[in-house]
Design a protein around this motif. Structure first.
Motif, short mmCIF file in Angstrom:
data_model
loop_
_atom_site.label_atom_id
_atom_site.label_comp_id
_atom_site.label_asym_id
_atom_site.label_seq_id
_atom_site.Cartn_x
_atom_site.Cartn_y
_atom_site.Cartn_z
N LYS A 103 0.73 -1.22 -0.24
CA LYS A 103 0.10 -0.10 0.19
C LYS A 103 0.86 1.26 0.00
N ALA A 118 -6.41 9.62 -0.09
CA ALA A 118 -6.42 10.11 0.99
C ALA A 118 -5.01 10.65 1.74
N LYS A 145 -3.59 0.69 8.03
CA LYS A 145 -3.61 -0.40 7.23
C LYS A 145 -2.07 -1.16 7.13
N VAL A 155 -6.96 -3.72 7.16
CA VAL A 155 -7.47 -2.52 7.16
C VAL A 155 -8.00 -2.19 8.38
N GLU A 186 -3.97 6.58 7.29
CA GLU A 186 -4.51 7.74 6.20
C GLU A 186 -5.64 8.13 6.70
N GLU A 187 -6.27 9.08 6.31
CA GLU A 187 -7.38 9.80 6.77
C GLU A 187 -8.55 9.09 6.37
N PHE A 188 -9.61 9.28 7.00
CA PHE A 188 -10.85 8.61 6.42
C PHE A 188 -11.73 9.27 5.39
N MET A 189 -11.87 8.58 4.47
CA MET A 189 -12.58 9.32 3.28
C MET A 189 -14.18 8.81 3.43
N GLU A 193 -18.30 3.63 -2.41
CA GLU A 193 -17.29 3.05 -3.31
C GLU A 193 -17.81 2.36 -4.41
N LYS A 215 -19.55 -5.78 0.78
CA LYS A 215 -18.54 -6.51 1.77
C LYS A 215 -19.24 -7.08 2.99
N MET A 274 -13.21 5.82 -3.87
CA MET A 274 -14.36 6.75 -3.22
C MET A 274 -14.88 7.73 -3.96
N VAL A 284 -9.06 4.52 -3.32
CA VAL A 284 -8.90 3.96 -1.90
C VAL A 284 -7.65 3.05 -1.81
N GLU A 285 -7.76 2.06 -3.09
CA GLU A 285 -6.68 1.14 -3.36
C GLU A 285 -6.61 0.61 -4.61
P1 AMP Z 1 -8.52 -1.65 0.99
O1 AMP Z 1 -8.03 -3.23 1.30
O2 AMP Z 1 -7.50 -0.46 1.12
O3 AMP Z 1 -9.46 -1.38 0.02
O4 AMP Z 1 -9.57 -1.46 2.20
C1 AMP Z 1 -10.52 -1.99 2.42
C2 AMP Z 1 -11.88 -1.26 2.67
O5 AMP Z 1 -11.59 -0.37 3.88
C3 AMP Z 1 -12.19 -0.20 1.78
O6 AMP Z 1 -12.78 -1.13 0.73
C4 AMP Z 1 -12.96 0.80 2.23
O7 AMP Z 1 -14.28 0.09 2.41
C5 AMP Z 1 -12.19 0.81 3.67
N1 AMP Z 1 -11.23 2.06 3.67
C6 AMP Z 1 -9.89 1.86 3.36
N2 AMP Z 1 -9.41 2.92 3.46
C7 AMP Z 1 -10.17 3.90 3.44
C8 AMP Z 1 -10.14 5.56 3.90
N3 AMP Z 1 -9.05 6.01 3.79
N4 AMP Z 1 -11.50 6.09 3.90
C9 AMP Z 1 -12.54 5.33 4.34
N5 AMP Z 1 -12.60 3.90 3.94
C10 AMP Z 1 -11.45 3.24 3.59
#
Ligand code: AMP
Ligand code: GLY
Length: 367
Positions: A103, A118, A145, A155, A186-189, A193, A215, A274, A284-285
């Motif tokens: 990441k 973010a 994360k 996460v 990281e900051e929460f967004m 999605e 999910k 997002m 987000v990823e």
């Molecule tokens: P990721 O594996 O990075 O996709 O994270 C898994 C899930 O966590 C994502 O599908 C989002 O629902 C949530 N998530 C990850 N990063 C953030 C973020 N910065 N802000 C809000 N939700 C997040």
């Protein structure tokens, strides 16, 4: 064209069906496949981790293209190894797969390419105290994360400083093994999605219809996170105007940047986005493969020669005309899971009603 598909989940079943429908398709083999896949493909008796054995299989069976479903073999370098032995592979090199494997790497690429995401900071385990200090400057909730591959479990969304500290401590204590040698905070967004898949040839790309996946285990977005309980495509949230913005702010910059830095991306670039309340896309990823269960819906809202799309991407000059969106068609996928999932669950239960479902026009994917 003969194809070898690597993987054995619902995503690979969907890939196999779409490839089988392609005009250019000859024989399909799968390793390891699953009972659904093996109704349409023959089993390739090879170990996914044995690249030499796979190469020999490809030579013996005149395989023209290897399509890699899951991320782990890509992270292990299957695409590099097979390309090195003269095969065409749909799937990124180990270096390009870092977009999903780390990441922190993905964040660096986003910064380099100017992609909206973010705000964040990364820490190594020896910088734990700095991490604990850093979170004190952040608003809640905040997101912690594990850097590496953790099967979607790495996460943590911390609602309190206590939870954030606990998450940092447990990741650095080895909760996710080597995946947690580094963390990204990281900051929460806020927002909703969406998943956008770009089929890439290293320089150019073709974007498939956008999807959303869900999910949480229970209806109404309740309960634990799972590998995915369902999906639908195309999502009306991503209008053509928004897709133009996603293309120019996310997909094109990443494809260009990866190419310029000498790690061209060949395969399916999955942008997990997002869409903020201001209707702006933020990443987000990234994943380096098709999404599961989004593929099960996305591939039902396109038509044309899907195999040709993958083959022309894998061979370096994507043909963007061979597939088009099916107008006015929508698809939805509901995942049925055993009682107890996503925790430990009962195995060996009989599944009934498959024929009934197929008789009313549903496609039943095995996962
Ligand atoms: P990721 O594996 O990075 O996709 O994270 C898994 C899930 O966590 C994502 O599908 C989002 O629902 C949530 N998530 C990850 N990063 C953030 C973020 N910065 N802000 C809000 N939700 C997040
Ligand atoms: N549907 C989420 C994923 O494939 O990672």
């Amino acid at each position: 064209m003969n194809v070898l598909i690597i993987g054995g989940g619902g995503r690979e079943h969907a890939l196999t069906l779409a490839i089988a429908k392609s005009e250019s398709c000859g024989s399909i083999f799968a390793a390891p496949g699953n009972p659904g896949i093996l109704k349409i493909a023959r089993r390739a008796d090879v170990k996914i981790s044995d690249f030499l054995q796979i190469s020999n299989f490809c030579k013996e069976n005149q395989i023209d293209l290897v399509v890699v479903g899951p991320e782990q073999p890509l992270a292990d370098g299957i695409a590099d190894a097979l390309r090195g032995m003269g095969h065409f592979v749909f799937g990124p090199s180990k270096d390009a797969a870092m977009l999903e494997v780390s990441k922190d790497f993905a964040k660096n690429i986003m910064i380099g390419a100017g992609v909206p995401t973010a705000a964040y900071k990364s820490f190594n385990s020896y910088e734990k105290n700095d991490a604990l200090e850093y979170i004190q400057t952040m608003a809640l909730p905040l997101v912690i994360k594990a850097d590496g591959l953790a099967a979607g479990k790495g996460v943590i969304i911390a609602e309190s400083m206590y939870d954030a500290e606990k998450a940092i401590n447990s990741i650095f204590s080895g909760e996710f093994g080597s995946a947690g040698a580094k963390i990204v905070i990281e900051e929460f967004m806020t927002g909703e999605e969406a998943s956008v898949f770009a089929i890439c040839d290293g320089k150019d790309y073709f974007i498939l219809p956008p999807a959303q996946d869900h999910k949480k285990i229970f209806d109404g977005e309740r309960g634990k996170n799972t590998g995915g309980m369902g999906s639908f495509a195309p999502t009306p949230m991503i209008t053509p105007e928004l897709m133009t913005i996603i293309e120019s702010k996310v997909i094109k910059p990443v494809v260009d940047f990866m190419n310029e830095r000498g790690t061209p991306f060949i395969g399916c670039l999955y942008a997990g986005l997002m869409i903020t309340p201001e209707n702006e896309p933020k990443v987000v990823e990234f994943n380096v493969r098709f999404g599961d269960p989004e593929t099960q819906t996305v591939l039902n809202v396109i038509e044309g020669d899907f195999l040709k799309l993958l083959y022309t991407a894998a061979t370096g000059k994507i043909d963007k005309e061979c597939v088009k969106n099916r107008k006015g068609v929508v698809a939805t996928c509901v995942v049925l899971a055993a009682n107890g999932y996503p925790d430990s669950y009962v195995k060996g239960d009989e599944i009934s009603g498959i024929n009934d479902a197929e008789n009313v026009g549903a496609i039943v994917y095995h996962a």
